[in-house]
Scaffold this active site. Structure first.
Site, PDB file in Angstrom:
ATOM      1  N   PRO A 143       0.834  -1.206   0.000  1.00  0.00           N
ATOM      2  CA  PRO A 143       0.000   0.000   0.000  1.00  0.00           C
ATOM      3  C   PRO A 143       0.866   1.253   0.000  1.00  0.00           C
ATOM      4  O   PRO A 143       1.927   1.269   0.613  1.00  0.00           O
ATOM      5  CB  PRO A 143      -0.805  -0.112   1.297  1.00  0.00           C
ATOM      6  CG  PRO A 143      -0.234  -1.222   2.080  1.00  0.00           C
ATOM      7  CD  PRO A 143       0.783  -1.946   1.246  1.00  0.00           C
ATOM      8  N   GLU A 144       0.426   2.287  -0.692  1.00  0.00           N
ATOM      9  CA  GLU A 144       1.163   3.551  -0.672  1.00  0.00           C
ATOM     10  C   GLU A 144       0.661   4.379   0.510  1.00  0.00           C
ATOM     11  O   GLU A 144      -0.304   4.021   1.178  1.00  0.00           O
ATOM     12  CB  GLU A 144       0.959   4.287  -1.996  1.00  0.00           C
ATOM     13  CG  GLU A 144       1.305   3.386  -3.178  1.00  0.00           C
ATOM     14  CD  GLU A 144       2.201   4.024  -4.220  1.00  0.00           C
ATOM     15  OE1 GLU A 144       2.554   5.200  -4.082  1.00  0.00           O
ATOM     16  OE2 GLU A 144       2.569   3.325  -5.170  1.00  0.00           O
TER      17      GLU A 144
ATOM     18  N   LYS B  60       4.211   4.477   5.742  1.00  0.00           N
ATOM     19  CA  LYS B  60       3.474   3.220   5.666  1.00  0.00           C
ATOM     20  C   LYS B  60       3.170   2.643   7.047  1.00  0.00           C
ATOM     21  O   LYS B  60       2.698   1.517   7.159  1.00  0.00           O
ATOM     22  CB  LYS B  60       4.249   2.229   4.805  1.00  0.00           C
ATOM     23  CG  LYS B  60       4.245   2.690   3.346  1.00  0.00           C
ATOM     24  CD  LYS B  60       5.263   2.011   2.491  1.00  0.00           C
ATOM     25  CE  LYS B  60       5.232   2.629   1.099  1.00  0.00           C
ATOM     26  NZ  LYS B  60       6.351   2.163   0.275  1.00  0.00           N
TER      27      LYS B  60
ATOM     28  N   CYS C 246       2.341   8.619 -24.893  1.00  0.00           N
ATOM     29  CA  CYS C 246       2.397   9.640 -23.841  1.00  0.00           C
ATOM     30  C   CYS C 246       1.182  10.558 -23.983  1.00  0.00           C
ATOM     31  O   CYS C 246       0.817  10.965 -25.087  1.00  0.00           O
ATOM     32  CB  CYS C 246       3.685  10.444 -23.989  1.00  0.00           C
ATOM     33  SG  CYS C 246       3.773  11.877 -22.916  1.00  0.00           S
TER      34      CYS C 246
ATOM     35  N   CYS D  75       2.786  13.988 -25.478  1.00  0.00           N
ATOM     36  CA  CYS D  75       3.504  14.108 -26.754  1.00  0.00           C
ATOM     37  C   CYS D  75       3.279  12.934 -27.694  1.00  0.00           C
ATOM     38  O   CYS D  75       3.685  12.989 -28.855  1.00  0.00           O
ATOM     39  CB  CYS D  75       4.998  14.277 -26.495  1.00  0.00           C
ATOM     40  SG  CYS D  75       5.811  12.750 -25.993  1.00  0.00           S
TER      41      CYS D  75
ATOM     42  N   CYS E  19       8.512   8.960 -20.032  1.00  0.00           N
ATOM     43  CA  CYS E  19       8.491   9.379 -21.432  1.00  0.00           C
ATOM     44  C   CYS E  19       9.834  10.022 -21.753  1.00  0.00           C
ATOM     45  O   CYS E  19      10.219  11.006 -21.117  1.00  0.00           O
ATOM     46  CB  CYS E  19       7.361  10.383 -21.688  1.00  0.00           C
ATOM     47  SG  CYS E  19       7.487  11.135 -23.337  1.00  0.00           S
TER      48      CYS E  19
ATOM     49  N   CYS F  68       9.294  13.882 -22.919  1.00  0.00           N
ATOM     50  CA  CYS F  68       8.844  14.841 -21.902  1.00  0.00           C
ATOM     51  C   CYS F  68       9.765  14.886 -20.687  1.00  0.00           C
ATOM     52  O   CYS F  68       9.685  15.817 -19.892  1.00  0.00           O
ATOM     53  CB  CYS F  68       7.428  14.493 -21.447  1.00  0.00           C
ATOM     54  SG  CYS F  68       6.195  14.679 -22.744  1.00  0.00           S
TER      55      CYS F  68
HETATM   56 ZN   LIG Z   1       5.809  12.645 -23.632  1.00  0.00          ZN
END
Ligand SMILES: [Zn+2]
Length: 285
Positions: A2-3, A55, A249, A252, A271, A274
């Site tokens: 879990p985050e 956590k 993406c 882009c 990406c 980016c």
């Molecule tokens: Zn991108």
């Protein structure tokens, strides 16, 4: 795993059920917890506060003790009304905490300990609130300082260090790097101060947005046209890059890349267009 936002929501729900109320019952399958309860009965004490720190989930009692639990992969807390049927088998029960209205059950919680105040203060693995992105006392300047202290490491790995910044997990890691236009493999020393500040601010903003009252369980970083629709069957539909290997993406159109990163080989998505490396630096390998 879990985050931080998941643990925060659990702490908020437990806090509503338990805070300010007298404990009427306590049981555990962990001998150290039952021994603490034998020596210092939790029954009759009041739950003062339930908080998440990264956590970790902390339940503070009026007698000064704190029950600290870490869910790792398997654990969960449920809240039931008396007499309500449990949604997990009894043999998964590790901790039961009752008051006159609710029964909180910790199922398969693998790490649980009772800490006195001085032990909590010394517990190095439990993050301090100033570095927890979901804490009201979050200190962005201090966290930026801690990030920069890891100059030779790659930024996406540093975002996962719970002693640098607590509450960011592996999904948010990739999303934060994308939103700030940061190459996840860039070493921290090559990032300027403004970029580090932006990474810290974005970490706080993205994780906090996922614990709003109306946010569902799925992590949302990408609004797109259908903002906060929770009926999407594809959980990555609300994310910028995580889980989107080979897909275009959203900014882009370049295919999203993925690679295992860091000593723990955690998966990273990014990406290449980016999120370029700073001028003159190349991605290793
Ligand atoms: Zn991108």
């Amino acid at each position: 795993m879990p985050e931080g936002d998941t643990i925060f929501r659990t702490a908020r729900a437990l806090g509503r059920a338990l805070s300010g109320k007298a404990v009427t019952g306590f049981r555990s399958t962990y001998p150290l917890l039952t021994r603490f309860h034998d020596d210092t009965p939790l029954t009759g004490q009041t739950v003062e506060q339930v908080e998440s720190r990264g956590k970790w989930l902390l339940i503070h009692f009026s007698g000064g003790g704190t029950l600290a639990t870490h869910m790792l992969m398997s654990g969960s807390w449920h809240i039931y009304r008396p007499g309500e049927r449990w949604q997990q088998p009894r043999f998964n029960m590790r901790i039961v905490l009752e008051n006159s209205e609710y029964i909180a059950v910790g199922f398969r919680v693998p790490v649980a300990k009772m800490l006195k105040p001085q032990e909590l203060a010394r517990a190095a693995r439990i993050p301090v609130p100033i570095i927890d992105v979901l804490s009201e006392s979050f200190d962005a300047v201090e966290v930026a300082r801690r990030v920069r202290a890891h100059g030779t490491e790659e930024i996406a790995d540093v975002l996962l260090h719970q002693e640098v910044l607590a509450g960011v997990g592996n999904v948010f890691k990739s999303e934060i790097c994308f939103v700030t236009g940061t190459n996840p493999f860039c070493r921290v020393a090559a990032l300027d101060e403004a970029k580090v500040a932006a990474l810290v601010a974005t970490s706080q903003r993205l994780v906090c947005a996922n614990v709003l009252e109306d946010s569902g369980d799925a992590i949302v970083t990408y609004g797109g046209r259908k903002r906060r629709t929770t009926h999407e069957s594809d959980p990555t539909a609300s994310l910028w890059v995580y889980g989107r290997k080979g897909e275009p993406c959203r900014r882009c159109g370049e295919p999203i890349r993925t690679r295992l990163q860091g000593p723990d080989a955690r998966v990273t998505f990014w990406c290449q267009v980016c999120q370029p490396m700073p001028d003159g630096l190349e991605v290793d390998g």
